[in-house]
Structure formats: structure tokens, C-alpha cells
Design an enzyme around this catalytic site. Structure first.
Site: not given
Ligand code: GRF
Length: 193
Positions: A95, A114
Site C-alpha cells: 500500500m 491490481h
Molecule cells: C489484491 O486485491 C491486490 O490486487 C491488491 O491488493 C489486494 C491484496 O490482497 N493490490 P492480498 O494481500 O494478496 O490478499
């Protein structure tokens, strides 16, 4: 299922901030013989990231780097990557937006996943936006990372149908299941074209 030892594979770091379900799917993929990558390092900005447990379960080194000062944090990360001879970075629910300078150090070697059909819905709240706009499909995208948010060259996408009854939560769940397949497929596409 043939397992490989991980030697001679492309040393990869996965950056996470939360659940780490994509991290888990990448780790499982990395253990298959057909995988060109090994996962050698997990980086997070969030010491509470649930995905850190996969570092423990699969005995992968993890580093928590707090982003109080972005420059300092990125320098620390670059140092860890160098120490571990990392050649590829997979962002998976990380993030923080990484800087131009950081990207320069790993040009063409940073991937991201994404949860939308890019170029539609860059940034956050992709599922709410797709439902609000009454789109019939959404999906997920794996792309190279460049200096503009969610804008690098697209490697692969998967479409997911939006049903009338879908909520942002139910759509997120369906798309996440596809993400777990798409990231490994995209890596195979890049390295075993
Ligand atoms: C996923 O939906 C990814 O596409 C986005 O953040 C989410 C991460 O999920 N960038 P996780 O932590 O891999 O379960």
C-alpha cells in the site's frame, strides 16, 4: 507435482501490506519445478500484516520497514534487496507508492497485481467503482511498474463477470481467486514466453 530446490531460480522479493493471499499463491507456485522464480524475501511496511505468517510457515526471511520517512525506508529496502541478491520484485497488496528513484534501481523488474481491468480504475476502491458504474465485467491485471500509478505495461489480465447481486465484497472475493492464478501465469509469460 514436481518440487524443485529453488536453486538457479530468479531470486524474488514480495512486498505486502495486508493479508498476503497473493504472497501465499506465489510461494506455492515458486515451489513447482516449472516456476522460474524462488521467493527469498518478504518486505512489508506494516508490522501487523497478516501475510507475515507465510514467512514463518514457509521459512522465508521477512523484513518490516516502517515508512516514517520514505527516502530512508526505500534506502533500507534497497539495501536488503542487495544483501539478498534479489533480481525481481512482486508487489502484492503493497500500500505504498514507490518512488521514481527506487524504480530506476529495478527498471523492468518490478511487477504489480491490481484488482481491475486496467487502464480502468487505477488506485483504490476498484470494486465499488465498477459496480457503481454498472460495468458488466471487472477483473485483475498484472503489469510492470513504472513511475505512474497502475500505468506500466500490461502483462496479463483476467475478466470476471459482475452479477446483479454482487457487492464490492463478493466481487473482491471472486477477483482475488483469479488473481491467485493470474500472477503465476504472468510470471510464466515473462520468463518462459
Ligand atoms: C489484491 O486485491 C491486490 O490486487 C491488491 O491488493 C489486494 C491484496 O490482497 N493490490 P492480498 O494481500 O494478496 O490478499
Amino acid at each position: 507435482m514436481v518440487l524443485s530446490t529453488g536453486t538457479n531460480k530468479i531470486k524474488t522479493a514480495v512486498f505486502i501490506s495486508g493479508k498476503g493471499s497473493n504472497l501465499k499463491s506465489l510461494i506455492k507456485f515458486s515451489k513447482l519445478q516449472k516456476s522460474p522464480i524462488s521467493i527469498n524475501l518478504i518486505i512489508t511496511n506494516n508490522k501487523l500484516a497478516k501475510g507475515l505468517k507465510y514467512g514463518v510457515i514457509f521459512k522465508i526471511q521477512k523484513k518490516i520497514i516502517q515508512f516514517i520517512n520514505k527516502d530512508v525506508a526505500e534506502k533500507k529496502i534497497l539495501n536488503e534487496l542487495k544483501k539478498n541478491k534479489i533480481e525481481l520484485i512482486c508487489l502484492a497488496g503493497f500500500m505504498k507508492i514507490i518512488s521514481k528513484n527506487f524504480i530506476k534501481n529495478f527498471k523492468g523488474k518490478i511487477l504489480n497485481i491490481h484488482p481491475s481491468l486496467l487502464p480502468k480504475y487505477k488506485g483504490l476502491n476498484t470494486h465499488q467503482r465498477a459496480i457503481k458504474n454498472k460495468d458488466r465485467y471487472s477483473g485483475c491485471t498484472v503489469h510492470f511498474v513504472n513511475s505512474k500509478l497502475d500505468s506500466g505495461k500490461i502483462i496479463l489480465q483476467k475478466k470476471v463477470k459482475i452479477l446483479k447481486k454482487d457487492t464490492p465484497g463478493s466481487l473482491a472475493k471472486k477477483i482475488l481467486a483469479q488473481e491467485h492464478k493470474l500472477y503465476p501465469e504472468a510470471i510464466l509469460k515473462i520468463f518462459n514466453p
